[in-house]
Motif scaffolding. Structure first.
Motif, PDB file in Angstrom:
ATOM      1  N   LEU A  55     -30.659 -34.014 -32.053  1.00  0.00           N
ATOM      2  CA  LEU A  55     -31.199 -35.344 -32.262  1.00  0.00           C
ATOM      3  C   LEU A  55     -32.470 -35.234 -33.102  1.00  0.00           C
ATOM      4  CD1 LEU A  55     -30.794 -36.926 -28.699  1.00  0.00           C
ATOM      5  CD2 LEU A  55     -29.550 -37.589 -30.778  1.00  0.00           C
ATOM      6  N   VAL A  56     -32.449 -35.864 -34.274  1.00  0.00           N
ATOM      7  CA  VAL A  56     -33.593 -35.847 -35.179  1.00  0.00           C
ATOM      8  C   VAL A  56     -34.215 -37.239 -35.166  1.00  0.00           C
ATOM      9  CG1 VAL A  56     -34.360 -35.501 -37.550  1.00  0.00           C
ATOM     10  CG2 VAL A  56     -32.479 -34.117 -36.625  1.00  0.00           C
ATOM     11  N   GLN A  57     -35.473 -37.355 -34.724  1.00  0.00           N
ATOM     12  CA  GLN A  57     -36.102 -38.673 -34.641  1.00  0.00           C
ATOM     13  C   GLN A  57     -36.417 -39.194 -36.039  1.00  0.00           C
ATOM     14  OE1 GLN A  57     -39.386 -39.064 -31.901  1.00  0.00           O
ATOM     15  NE2 GLN A  57     -40.033 -41.018 -32.789  1.00  0.00           N
ATOM     16  N   LEU A  58     -35.932 -40.412 -36.321  1.00  0.00           N
ATOM     17  CA  LEU A  58     -36.217 -41.083 -37.580  1.00  0.00           C
ATOM     18  C   LEU A  58     -37.376 -42.062 -37.438  1.00  0.00           C
ATOM     19  CD1 LEU A  58     -32.557 -41.906 -38.712  1.00  0.00           C
ATOM     20  CD2 LEU A  58     -33.965 -39.971 -39.429  1.00  0.00           C
ATOM     21  N   SER A  59     -37.431 -42.766 -36.337  1.00  0.00           N
ATOM     22  CA  SER A  59     -38.451 -43.794 -36.112  1.00  0.00           C
ATOM     23  C   SER A  59     -39.832 -43.177 -35.938  1.00  0.00           C
ATOM     24  CB  SER A  59     -38.082 -44.627 -34.880  1.00  0.00           C
ATOM     25  OG  SER A  59     -37.927 -43.786 -33.747  1.00  0.00           O
ATOM     26  N   GLU A  60     -40.850 -44.021 -36.075  1.00  0.00           N
ATOM     27  CA  GLU A  60     -42.241 -43.576 -35.933  1.00  0.00           C
ATOM     28  C   GLU A  60     -42.870 -44.300 -34.753  1.00  0.00           C
ATOM     29  OE1 GLU A  60     -44.436 -43.889 -39.568  1.00  0.00           O
ATOM     30  OE2 GLU A  60     -42.716 -43.293 -40.805  1.00  0.00           O
ATOM     31  N   ASP A  61     -43.292 -43.564 -33.744  1.00  0.00           N
ATOM     32  CA  ASP A  61     -43.858 -44.162 -32.537  1.00  0.00           C
ATOM     33  C   ASP A  61     -45.183 -44.851 -32.836  1.00  0.00           C
ATOM     34  OD1 ASP A  61     -41.752 -43.131 -31.106  1.00  0.00           O
ATOM     35  OD2 ASP A  61     -42.874 -41.433 -30.289  1.00  0.00           O
ATOM     36  N   ASP A  62     -45.300 -46.084 -32.386  1.00  0.00           N
ATOM     37  CA  ASP A  62     -46.580 -46.793 -32.448  1.00  0.00           C
ATOM     38  C   ASP A  62     -47.314 -46.571 -31.135  1.00  0.00           C
ATOM     39  OD1 ASP A  62     -46.554 -48.023 -35.036  1.00  0.00           O
ATOM     40  OD2 ASP A  62     -44.990 -49.355 -34.300  1.00  0.00           O
ATOM     41  N   SER A  63     -47.775 -45.353 -30.943  1.00  0.00           N
ATOM     42  CA  SER A  63     -48.505 -44.996 -29.731  1.00  0.00           C
ATOM     43  C   SER A  63     -49.516 -43.915 -30.090  1.00  0.00           C
ATOM     44  CB  SER A  63     -47.549 -44.499 -28.645  1.00  0.00           C
ATOM     45  OG  SER A  63     -46.751 -43.436 -29.112  1.00  0.00           O
ATOM     46  N   PRO A  64     -50.579 -43.795 -29.318  1.00  0.00           N
ATOM     47  CA  PRO A  64     -51.612 -42.816 -29.654  1.00  0.00           C
ATOM     48  C   PRO A  64     -51.111 -41.391 -29.519  1.00  0.00           C
ATOM     49  CG  PRO A  64     -52.008 -43.762 -27.488  1.00  0.00           C
ATOM     50  CD  PRO A  64     -50.896 -44.550 -28.091  1.00  0.00           C
ATOM     51  N   ALA A  65     -51.729 -40.485 -30.282  1.00  0.00           N
ATOM     52  CA  ALA A  65     -51.366 -39.072 -30.194  1.00  0.00           C
ATOM     53  C   ALA A  65     -51.709 -38.541 -28.809  1.00  0.00           C
ATOM     54  CB  ALA A  65     -52.109 -38.281 -31.265  1.00  0.00           C
ATOM     55  N   LEU A  66     -50.801 -37.739 -28.255  1.00  0.00           N
ATOM     56  CA  LEU A  66     -50.994 -37.198 -26.915  1.00  0.00           C
ATOM     57  C   LEU A  66     -51.021 -35.674 -26.971  1.00  0.00           C
ATOM     58  CD1 LEU A  66     -48.454 -39.486 -25.007  1.00  0.00           C
ATOM     59  CD2 LEU A  66     -50.947 -39.672 -24.999  1.00  0.00           C
ATOM     60  N   PRO A  67     -51.724 -35.029 -26.031  1.00  0.00           N
ATOM     61  CA  PRO A  67     -51.752 -33.566 -26.013  1.00  0.00           C
ATOM     62  C   PRO A  67     -50.369 -33.008 -25.687  1.00  0.00           C
ATOM     63  CG  PRO A  67     -52.712 -34.466 -24.004  1.00  0.00           C
ATOM     64  CD  PRO A  67     -52.492 -35.627 -24.924  1.00  0.00           C
TER      65      PRO A  67
END
Length: 225
Positions: free
Chosen positions: A119-131
């Motif tokens: 599974l290759v993610q195409l979408s871009e998460d609108d969420s803050p960067a997490l550790p």
């Protein structure tokens, strides 16, 4: 062909639909925000508008414009009904056309391309960067930086892009109720081991339920022949 939407699907018996590709076809999942009633209205409005507009969408610019219109419509409805203040929805999906395949999203619902068994993610998460995770489990947050509608003061900017693989393919679209609770490697294994797409969708849902099922779980597995 008329618009087709599914609400309140029974994941114990996932629905299977066959759609001709004579016209552009848009397929998407949406996950409502702002309380159950308000979120349900926002998500249903988004998917209905996309379904009815699908045959007229002629490329990524049209998808971008449609998502911006939906954002304005949801905000207008919330402004007219105080009880729905802040209502919004995430969305993720694909536009399938004769000349190519386009992905889109707003929020943290996701679109993945199924490439062989990966599974290759195409979408871009609108969420803050997490550790990074220390135990190998998905790292999650309930905070998103934008949605369709919602209470954000900045302009909503959809993510829209072209899948590098034209023509036939397979994609998984899901709300964070799945991706927050089931690791990508486990989703890949579940899909690979399933004897049908219906079984794959049910088993993905079951894995999220086993992981607490604490959020709405929307799953769409699409194959273009």
């Amino acid at each position: 062909m008329g618009a087709l939407t599914v609400a309140g699907a029974d994941m114990n018996a996932p629905a299977r639909c066959l759609l001709p590709l004579a016209d552009p076809v848009v397929l998407a999942v949406a996950d409502g925000l702002g309380g159950h009633a308000a979120g349900e209205i926002a998500s249903e409005h988004a998917v209905h508008r996309m379904a009815e507009s699908g045959p007229q969408l002629n490329g990524p610019d049209a998808v971008d414009l449609l998502l911006k219109h939906i954002d304005e419509e949801i905000k207008e409805h919330a402004g007219q009904h105080a009880e729905f203040s802040g209502m919004g929805t995430t969305v993720a999906g694909m536009l399938l056309m004769a000349e190519g395949n386009y992905w889109f999203n707003v929020g943290d619902s996701r679109t993945y391309r199924l490439q062989d068994t990966r599974l290759v993610q195409l979408s871009e998460d609108d969420s803050p960067a997490l550790p990074p995770s220390e135990d190998g489990k998905p790292v999650t947050t309930n905070f998103i930086t934008q949605s369709l509608g919602g209470s954000g003061s900045t302009a909503m900017v959809p993510h829209v892009g072209q899948d590098p693989e034209p023509g036939p393919g397979a994609w998984l679209m899901c709300s964070d109720g799945l991706s927050d609770l089931v690791a990508v490697e486990d989703m890949e294994r579940i899909i690979a081991e399933a004897d049908s797409d219906e079984t794959a969708v049910h088993n993905l849902w079951q894995a999220a339920m086993d992981g607490s099922g604490r959020d709405n779980i929307s799953i769409l597995l699409v194959r273009r022949g």
